[in-house]
Design a protein around this motif. Structure first.
Motif, PDB file in Angstrom:
ATOM      1  N   THR A  32       1.338  15.984  22.085  1.00 39.98           N
ATOM      2  CA  THR A  32       1.201  15.715  23.508  1.00 39.98           C
ATOM      3  C   THR A  32       0.461  14.404  23.740  1.00 39.98           C
ATOM      4  O   THR A  32      -0.118  13.824  22.830  1.00 39.98           O
ATOM      5  N   GLY A  79       0.376  17.175  38.592  1.00 40.65           N
ATOM      6  CA  GLY A  79       1.661  17.266  37.912  1.00 40.65           C
ATOM      7  C   GLY A  79       2.765  16.691  38.757  1.00 40.65           C
ATOM      8  O   GLY A  79       3.723  16.153  38.255  1.00 40.65           O
ATOM      9  N   ILE A  97      -5.026  15.020  31.987  1.00 38.92           N
ATOM     10  CA  ILE A  97      -3.810  15.754  32.312  1.00 38.92           C
ATOM     11  C   ILE A  97      -2.880  15.701  31.102  1.00 38.92           C
ATOM     12  O   ILE A  97      -2.651  14.647  30.522  1.00 38.92           O
ATOM     13  N   PHE A 123       0.534  15.743  29.083  1.00 39.15           N
ATOM     14  CA  PHE A 123       1.939  15.354  29.229  1.00 39.15           C
ATOM     15  C   PHE A 123       2.660  15.779  27.955  1.00 39.15           C
ATOM     16  O   PHE A 123       2.195  15.490  26.857  1.00 39.15           O
ATOM     17  N   SER A 151       4.423  15.638  32.941  1.00 38.28           N
ATOM     18  CA  SER A 151       3.326  16.552  33.210  1.00 38.28           C
ATOM     19  C   SER A 151       3.838  17.804  33.900  1.00 38.28           C
ATOM     20  O   SER A 151       4.692  17.728  34.779  1.00 38.28           O
ATOM     21  N   GLU A 178      -2.395  12.859  26.556  1.00 32.83           N
ATOM     22  CA  GLU A 178      -3.303  13.247  27.627  1.00 32.83           C
ATOM     23  C   GLU A 178      -3.732  11.993  28.360  1.00 32.83           C
ATOM     24  O   GLU A 178      -4.196  11.035  27.755  1.00 32.83           O
TER      25      GLU A 178
END
Length: 140
Positions: free
Chosen positions: A120, A36, A130, A132, A71, A122
């Protein structure tokens, strides 16, 4: 005797294939503690699979379709996703602390694929998806 040898070989191959699936990379687990943001504290120990990833304390951000995403370090729990990427991060900001201003641009590197997941985004970073989230006016 032949049948027994074939059975033994098949059992050995099965055992070897299962041990490959169960291995765990503990070095990777320690990396995930800082997902992040990128910190200068452990920059020398982190493998870098993307090109030109800057090392900063700024949050990881990406712009896609004129929306800025950030993130919070959340790893996705989505299973069984398709293998097709919706896009790829192709450029990077001049400074790792700047917010991206162009589509498919990030402040953490290039070459990462991403998929849209509802509201979102990813991003596949070092083998992990992750999450975002879009930055809204209330986030600023």
């Amino acid at each position: 005797m032949k049948k027994r040898m074939v059975t033994l070989i098949l059992a050995l191959l099965l055992a070897l294939s299962l041990t490959g699936c169960g291995s765990r990379d503990t070095a990777k687990d320690s990396e995930n503690a800082g997902i992040g943001t990128q910190s200068t504290d452990d920059a020398s120990t982190l493998p870098d699979t993307a090109q030109d990833r800057p090392v900063t304390d700024a949050p990881m951000m990406v712009m896609v379709d004129n929306t800025l995403y950030q993130s919070a370090g959340e790893v996705s729990t989505v299973e069984g996703r398709c293998g097709n990427m919706d896009g790829e991060i192709t450029s990077q900001t001049a400074s790792g602390t700047d917010a991206p201003t162009e589509n498919d641009q990030s402040n953490f590197g290039t070459g990462y694929g991403y998929q849209r997941m509802g509201d979102t985004l990813e991003v596949l970073i070092d083998g992990q998806w992750i999450v975002f989230r879009p930055i809204t006016d209330s986030d600023v």
